[in-house]
Design a protein around this motif. Structure first.
Motif, mmCIF file in Angstrom:
data_model
loop_
_atom_site.group_PDB
_atom_site.id
_atom_site.type_symbol
_atom_site.label_atom_id
_atom_site.label_comp_id
_atom_site.label_asym_id
_atom_site.label_seq_id
_atom_site.Cartn_x
_atom_site.Cartn_y
_atom_site.Cartn_z
ATOM 1 N N TYR A 249 0.903 -1.143 0.064
ATOM 2 C CA TYR A 249 0.100 -0.081 -0.100
ATOM 3 C C TYR A 249 0.824 1.178 0.119
ATOM 4 O O TYR A 249 1.671 1.418 0.689
ATOM 5 C CB TYR A 249 -0.971 -0.040 1.415
ATOM 6 C CG TYR A 249 -1.810 -1.221 1.180
ATOM 7 C CD1 TYR A 249 -3.172 -1.066 0.853
ATOM 8 C CD2 TYR A 249 -1.287 -2.381 1.971
ATOM 9 C CE1 TYR A 249 -4.000 -1.898 0.756
ATOM 10 C CE2 TYR A 249 -2.304 -3.555 1.848
ATOM 11 C CZ TYR A 249 -3.710 -3.192 1.169
ATOM 12 O OH TYR A 249 -4.474 -4.557 1.220
ATOM 13 N N ALA A 250 0.624 2.047 -0.918
ATOM 14 C CA ALA A 250 1.348 3.497 -1.049
ATOM 15 C C ALA A 250 0.513 4.393 -0.365
ATOM 16 O O ALA A 250 -0.475 4.678 -0.345
ATOM 17 C CB ALA A 250 1.686 3.844 -2.385
ATOM 18 N N PHE A 251 1.421 5.308 0.420
ATOM 19 C CA PHE A 251 0.929 6.530 0.963
ATOM 20 C C PHE A 251 1.990 7.575 1.342
ATOM 21 O O PHE A 251 3.187 7.286 0.852
ATOM 22 C CB PHE A 251 0.495 5.917 2.250
ATOM 23 C CG PHE A 251 1.620 5.424 3.451
ATOM 24 C CD1 PHE A 251 1.989 6.313 4.357
ATOM 25 C CD2 PHE A 251 2.010 4.094 3.202
ATOM 26 C CE1 PHE A 251 2.823 5.845 5.255
ATOM 27 C CE2 PHE A 251 2.906 3.617 4.054
ATOM 28 C CZ PHE A 251 3.391 4.537 5.172
ATOM 29 N N ASP A 252 1.535 8.671 1.756
ATOM 30 C CA ASP A 252 2.713 9.930 2.285
ATOM 31 C C ASP A 252 3.226 9.269 3.390
ATOM 32 O O ASP A 252 2.658 9.391 4.322
ATOM 33 C CB ASP A 252 1.946 10.958 2.283
ATOM 34 C CG ASP A 252 2.542 12.167 2.696
ATOM 35 O OD1 ASP A 252 3.962 11.952 2.764
ATOM 36 O OD2 ASP A 252 2.268 13.377 2.837
ATOM 37 N N LEU B 246 -5.225 3.784 7.772
ATOM 38 C CA LEU B 246 -5.278 4.479 6.222
ATOM 39 C C LEU B 246 -6.696 4.066 5.473
ATOM 40 O O LEU B 246 -6.816 2.658 5.625
ATOM 41 C CB LEU B 246 -4.183 4.282 5.577
ATOM 42 C CG LEU B 246 -2.956 5.012 6.121
ATOM 43 C CD1 LEU B 246 -1.595 4.678 5.152
ATOM 44 C CD2 LEU B 246 -2.897 6.438 6.346
ATOM 45 N N VAL C 40 -4.645 11.180 -3.942
ATOM 46 C CA VAL C 40 -4.867 10.483 -2.869
ATOM 47 C C VAL C 40 -4.983 11.563 -1.586
ATOM 48 O O VAL C 40 -3.976 12.253 -1.160
ATOM 49 C CB VAL C 40 -3.273 9.797 -2.470
ATOM 50 C CG1 VAL C 40 -3.696 8.739 -1.374
ATOM 51 C CG2 VAL C 40 -3.156 8.685 -3.631
ATOM 52 N N CYS D 259 -4.544 5.759 1.245
ATOM 53 C CA CYS D 259 -3.584 5.026 0.694
ATOM 54 C C CYS D 259 -4.144 4.391 -0.761
ATOM 55 O O CYS D 259 -5.177 4.504 -0.839
ATOM 56 C CB CYS D 259 -2.960 3.860 1.633
ATOM 57 S SG CYS D 259 -3.794 2.528 2.031
ATOM 58 N N CYS E 138 2.429 10.181 -2.784
ATOM 59 C CA CYS E 138 2.968 9.079 -2.255
ATOM 60 C C CYS E 138 4.339 8.860 -2.331
ATOM 61 O O CYS E 138 5.007 8.774 -3.348
ATOM 62 C CB CYS E 138 1.891 7.899 -2.433
ATOM 63 S SG CYS E 138 0.356 7.865 -2.288
ATOM 64 N N VAL F 65 5.905 2.782 0.741
ATOM 65 C CA VAL F 65 5.084 1.448 0.606
ATOM 66 C C VAL F 65 5.178 0.611 1.718
ATOM 67 O O VAL F 65 6.111 0.133 2.121
ATOM 68 C CB VAL F 65 5.404 0.720 -0.731
ATOM 69 C CG1 VAL F 65 4.634 -0.540 -0.952
ATOM 70 C CG2 VAL F 65 5.258 1.513 -1.963
#
Length: 441
Positions: free
Chosen positions: A75-78, A91, A107, A112, A125, A128
């Motif tokens: 899962y990609a996120f900031d 998330l 996003v 995410c 993002c 991960v």
């Protein structure tokens, strides 16, 4: 060039001679001094470039990777959210991103994107979390929105992201000139979008056997005759180097026939290999013809097998300096001596002439399981069978006959036992250097 065993073709006679034959290391150095790498090149499709020599540097026309992407499924996120949360981080899953199908939306904060390996990182993002690192995944009962939960201290910002240009930057050197192209190199160039590549033209190598006693396989053997194995061995060894072989067949023991074949070879090839006729017998004419047609760098090596080996340059015009020139290696006639001479003296020269840099074949220390008789003052290449013992240590045993005519023991062996110039007799249990055939023969 003056060497301990030098002839002058222009003078037509021996100018300097030392009965101590030339050491192998000195001969190898002289040969490489005489070598001039090929200047001509050609463009070939990538599919035809394997084992060819790269003529110019390959410059990457793109960034590799072409974009920031995920190094794994997750899962990609900031990543900035990690610093704002202690304990666990929850998330909302805003969408999905696949390789070839990126997530194109925005996003939101606290959200995410489900992402697969190789997929471009969504805008905003930079981190991960692997799917196996997610402690919980649930769907909100009110609107069906999926959420994930994982320990915030389990990873750092930027984790599991591959940056654009991380492998190769646009304009950077992907492969250097002089490289012998391998399968991985072909794949690398394909990953850059290249369809062809500039390589050196193939080295042209003419070869033939000499001797009235020789017959080709399939012909009947007359009294006193033998089958010509050397020409087949030379052809096979040349094909392993990806040169252009020119088989000139068998030449009888006649000085005029030999001279005509040598001139023909010099006209069509960059290098000429002969087998037989380099000793001092009454029917050994290669020596005198080489003196007539060109220059001789050395004749005779402190090597076993392979002592009667000649090296020099011949011209197609019939005398030194006239017509087209080619390097000549006059190899011994005994089959094993031919092979040893090729691998130790000729092969590095052909690689260098092809435009590549010869790489020394690694020598592996091994315990010798049998005594070896060795005379100091010459380098010996004995045939052996090397293997690892139960402790992973290398051991080697000489094969049967070490006669330079016993080709069967060359087939039985998997290595050369390399006995240095200054070495003498060895006892069982002594350490020797081994040159494995794998990657050489």
């Amino acid at each position: 060039m003056t060497t301990p065993n030098t002839f002058s073709a222009s003078a037509g006679s021996l100018t300097q001679f030392d009965p101590q034959a030339l050491p192998v290391s000195a001969a190898q150095a002289i040969v490489l001094e005489w070598v001039t790498p090929l200047a001509q090149s050609e463009r070939v499709p990538l599919r035809d470039a394997l084992a060819r020599v790269l003529a110019t540097d390959v410059i990457s026309p793109i960034d590799v990777p072409a974009h920031d992407n995920s190094a794994m499924d997750g899962y990609a996120f900031d990543g900035a959210a990690l610093a704002r949360h202690a304990g666990t981080l929850t998330l909302t899953v805003a969408g999905k991103a696949f390789a070839g199908h990126p997530f194109m939306g925005t996003v939101p904060a606290g959200a995410c994107v489900r992402i697969m390996t190789g997929a471009p990182m969504p805008a905003g993002c930079d981190t991960v979390v692997p799917q196996e690192g997610v402690a919980a995944q649930a769907a909100d009962s009110s609107d069906g929105t999926a959420t994930i939960t994982f320990p915030a201290d389990a990873l750092a910002p930027g984790a599991n992201r591959r940056r654009q240009g991380e492998d190769l930057a646009r304009g950077g050197v992907a492969l250097r000139a002089g490289r012998v192209l391998r399968a991985s190199d072909i794949g690398l160039m394909a990953s850059l979008g290249l369809v062809d590549v500039e390589v050196k033209r193939r080295l042209r190598v003419a070869y033939f056997s000499t001797g009235d006693e020789l017959r080709s396989p399939g012909q009947p053997l007359d009294a006193g005759c033998i089958y010509d194995s050397n020409r087949y061995t030379l052809g096979a060894m040349l094909r392993r180097l990806d040169v252009e072989p020119i088989d000139l067949g068998r030449v009888r023991d006649d000085p005029e026939a030999l001279a005509a074949t040598l001139r023909q070879a010099a006209e069509s090839a960059d290098v000429v290999l002969t087998s037989g006729g380099v000793s001092v017998g009454e029917a050994d004419f290669t020596r005198t013809q080489l003196q007539t047609l060109g220059d001789v760098a050395f004749w005779g090596l402190a090597m076993r097998p392979g002592r009667p080996l000649a090296f020099g340059r011949i011209w197609s015009g019939g005398r030194a300096g006239v017509g087209r020139a080619a390097l000549l290696f006059g190899l011994p006639g005994n089959p094993v001596a031919t092979m040893v001479s090729f691998y130790q003296i000729v092969r590095p020269a052909l690689i260098a002439m092809s435009g590549a840099t010869p790489q020394p074949v690694p020598l592996i220390p091994a315990r010798c399981d049998a005594p070896i008789r060795k005379r100091a003052g010459r380098t010996e290449f004995q045939r052996g069978i090397a293997e690892r013992d139960a402790r992973g240590q290398w051991r080697v045993t000489p094969t049967g006959s070490q006669s330079s005519g016993a080709l069967s023991t060359m087939s039985e062996a998997n290595c050369f036992i390399v006995l240095a110039h200054e070495a003498a007799d060895l006892d069982a249990g002594d350490t020797v250097d081994v040159m494995l055939f794998d990657g050489l023969v």
